[in-house]
Each structure stands twice: as C-alpha cells, then as structure tokens.
Design an enzyme around this catalytic site. Structure first.
Site, PDB file in Angstrom:
ATOM      1  N   ASP A 188       0.912  -1.283  -0.026  1.00 49.06           N
ATOM      2  CA  ASP A 188       0.126  -0.071   0.029  1.00 49.06           C
ATOM      3  C   ASP A 188       0.811   1.435   0.103  1.00 49.06           C
ATOM      4  OD1 ASP A 188      -2.399   1.613   0.327  1.00 49.06           O
ATOM      5  OD2 ASP A 188      -1.664   1.753   2.207  1.00 49.06           O
ATOM      6  N   GLU A 272      -1.839  -1.078  -5.865  1.00 54.75           N
ATOM      7  CA  GLU A 272      -2.964  -0.323  -6.574  1.00 54.75           C
ATOM      8  C   GLU A 272      -2.187   0.333  -7.683  1.00 54.75           C
ATOM      9  OE1 GLU A 272      -6.237   1.104  -3.583  1.00 54.75           O
ATOM     10  OE2 GLU A 272      -4.276   1.599  -2.650  1.00 54.75           O
ATOM     11  N   ASP A 352      -2.622   1.850   6.997  1.00 59.26           N
ATOM     12  CA  ASP A 352      -1.885   1.439   5.606  1.00 59.26           C
ATOM     13  C   ASP A 352      -1.681  -0.162   5.676  1.00 59.26           C
ATOM     14  OD1 ASP A 352      -1.693   3.930   4.821  1.00 59.26           O
ATOM     15  OD2 ASP A 352       0.039   4.316   5.911  1.00 59.26           O
TER      16      ASP A 352
END
Length: 370
Positions: A188, A272, A352
């Site tokens: 992340d 991501e 996170d």
C-alpha cells in the site's frame, strides 16, 4: 523464446576533441529537429481542418538540410535520422491523443542523441567504447553486459553538471519461464515512507529530498544572486546541478535495492494502480509524492519481476482498500486524518497495514481468475 531489450548506462570520459564533436552533434540534432518541426507546424496550420490528409503528407528528412547547411555532414548521420524518428513518434502520440503538440528543443533541456549499430560501428572494447565519428571513447564499465546479447543502439548524453554518459540498448533471445505463485505480497502506497506491506512493515524511505531541501535552497539562493552567464554563475549552477544529481542517484539506489529485495522474496506483488500526478495535486502533497518516486519504484518492480517470470498485479484504483475491513470485509468512510482503522468486528489496525492486507487479498482473487 522471447526477444528482450535491456539498457545499461555507463559514464564516459571523452577527450577535448571528442567533447567538441559531442556538443556539435547535440546542436545539429537539435537544429534538425527544430527545422523539421517548424515546417510541420507550418503545414499543420495550413491543413489542420483536414487531419486525414495531413497524416499522409510526406515530410522533409535531414538530407534536405545538408545541402544548405554543410556543417551537418560533420556529425553522425544516424543521430540526425533518429531526430526525425523522434519527431515522428511525437506526432503520432499527438494524433492519438496521448500527448500534446511537439515542442521545440532548447539548449537548456537535456543534451542527447541516439545512434544505431551498422556494420560494427559500435563495439565494446577493453576500457573503451567505439562510437561513430567519435572513434574510441574511454568508458567506466562496471560489468560485462553482452554475453548472448547484442548492441542495438546507443544514446549519448550530458548531465546538467557536465558529466557524459552512454546508454547502451541491447537485445537478446531469452526463454522466460513463468513461476508458480507460492508467495504473494501486497503493498500500500504510504506518503510517509513509500509503502507498507501486508505484514505491517514499512519501506522506511529516508525522505532524501526533505533532508537536502535546506542545502538546495541555500545553493539556489546563491545562484539567484549571481549575474546570469558570468563565470561565477556557471560554477554555482554546476554546484546546484551536482546536488540534484546526488539526490536522484541516492533515490534510485534505494528504490533498486528495495525492489530487488522484494522480487527475490515473492513470486507476485500486488499494488494499487494509482494516478500519482492527480493525487499530488488533489492532496497538495506534491513534494512528498515526488520524493517517494512511487512511479519509478513500480517501473523497477515490473521489469525485475518480468525478468524472472514473476508477476506484478495492479489493483483497480477504485478498489476500496482504505475503506474496507481486512477482517470482515465491511466498508466504511475513513478520513485522511484517521491513521488507525477500527471496525465493529473488533479490528484495530494501522490504516496502511489494513489497506495492504486488502490489496494482497484482491491480488490473490485476481490471480485465481487467470
């Protein structure tokens, strides 16, 4: 068997005569590019209403300018031909809507040119590299790059601090066998420290730009006080350029080490697919986002994984990794100021770390669909 391109960058040490020829070539390539662009712009203005017809028009080549400007014959003709190819690429990108209209090249921008291998005109020798027109140039080559590879082209460049480099593009036939995914990691993006993984560990990026900010500001102030173009101004400009180069090299070194470590440990990595430019503007964290260099980190990860038959899984940017509970999968709104994710199911976890767990789970789900 797949064809694989790989580039290697080395520092070169040209003689005074070779430096003069390098600068002549930089200038000639820039001159030809700008001349061709000026003619295209004129044609574009006259025929912009008929884009289909505009695409079919034959444009001038560097050979046209050699008749009028004979000094263009002094430099590598392949460098001029590549200037034409670069302009063609810029125009195609414009017509596809992938980029803006091509711009004129300036002396203030990166000085470089590309040349290609023809009849053994480029060769790596012991401590030297043979290049068109330049002949043998001293090179600092840290490792052997050939083996089963062959040289395809070379790009010569000069940094803002006056150092010279050659980027050697090689091509080789390599059989890459896909690895069975046994270990997968989720990452992340973290504004503070580059990333947090699904184990809750941070990358601990050292915030190099922030560390050097005061020194950079001091040297840039000194530069702004000097008369532009003077001897002292030139010396100070090089000082500032060297600081920027040091920062860039430190950042690249950290990202290479971290990506290498991850690729050696895992068979697949899920991240991501973020739009960093939009994020830096929306959240007004431009300096922090740029300092992290997340985009560069992903590029390093991608080619290192591909080279070993491993996978990079990109999760859709709209996937609610921050809003979702990694334990019960319920979704709730989370403010940017909330650094701990708390859920009614009892989960109490670093924000996170929770996101990284969700990214890992989504990565496993997407792998199962393949």
């Amino acid at each position: 068997m797949a064809t694989q391109n790989k580039a290697y960058k080395f520092r070169i040490y040209p003689t005074e005569e070779q430096r003069i020829l390098l600068h002549k070539t930089f200038g000639c390539v820039r001159f030809v590019y700008n001349k061709m662009l000026a003619e295209r712009m004129d044609t574009f203005e006259r025929m912009k209403d008929d884009k289909e017809k505009l695409k079919k028009i034959k444009h001038p080549t560097p050979a046209k300018y050699k008749k009028k400007f004979e000094w263009l014959k002094e430099v590598d003709s392949l460098a001029l031909a590549n200037a034409q190819l670069n302009l063609e690429k810029a125009y195609k990108a414009f017509f596809k809507g992938n980029a803006g209209f091509p711009k004129f090249k300036s002396k203030r921008h990166k000085q470089s040119y590309t040349t290609n291998v023809v009849n053994g005109n480029i060769q790596l020798l012991d401590g030297h590299i043979k290049l068109p027109k330049l002949k043998q140039v001293k090179i600092k080559q840290q490792r052997n790059i050939l083996g089963e590879s062959t040289i395809k082209s070379c790009t010569l460049s000069m940094s803002a601090s006056g150092k010279y480099y050659v980027s050697i593009l090689t091509v080789c036939e390599k059989k890459i066998v896909g690895k069975e995914v046994k270990k997968i990691e989720g990452l992340d993006f973290a504004m503070d420290g580059l990333f947090v993984d699904s184990e809750g560990k941070k990358a601990n990026y050292p915030k190099l730009y922030c560390q050097m900010l005061d020194k950079l500001a001091t040297e840039q102030r000194k530069l702004s006080r000097k008369k532009k173009g003077s001897s002292n101004w030139k010396k100070q400009r090089v000082k500032v350029a060297k600081l920027h180069e040091k920062l860039a090299n430190q950042r690249k070194n950290f990202l290479h080490q971290k990506s290498k470590e991850l690729v050696a440990t895992f068979d697949a990595i899920a991240i991501e697919d973020l739009n960093m430019k939009a994020m830096s503007k929306a959240l007004k964290f431009g300096k922090s986002v740029a300092d992290n260099a997340w985009g560069m980190f992903i590029t390093f990860l991608q080619y290192k994984l591909a080279d070993q038959g491993k996978q990079l899984i990109k999760i859709d940017k709209w996937f609610p990794s921050t809003k979702m509970c990694s334990n019960c999968c319920s979704v709730k709104e989370v403010k940017l100021s909330e650094r701990v994710y708390q859920c009614v199911c009892g989960l109490h976890l670093d924000r996170d770390h929770n996101s990284a767990l969700n990214i890992k789970k989504e990565g496993i789900r997407l792998l199962a669909m393949v």
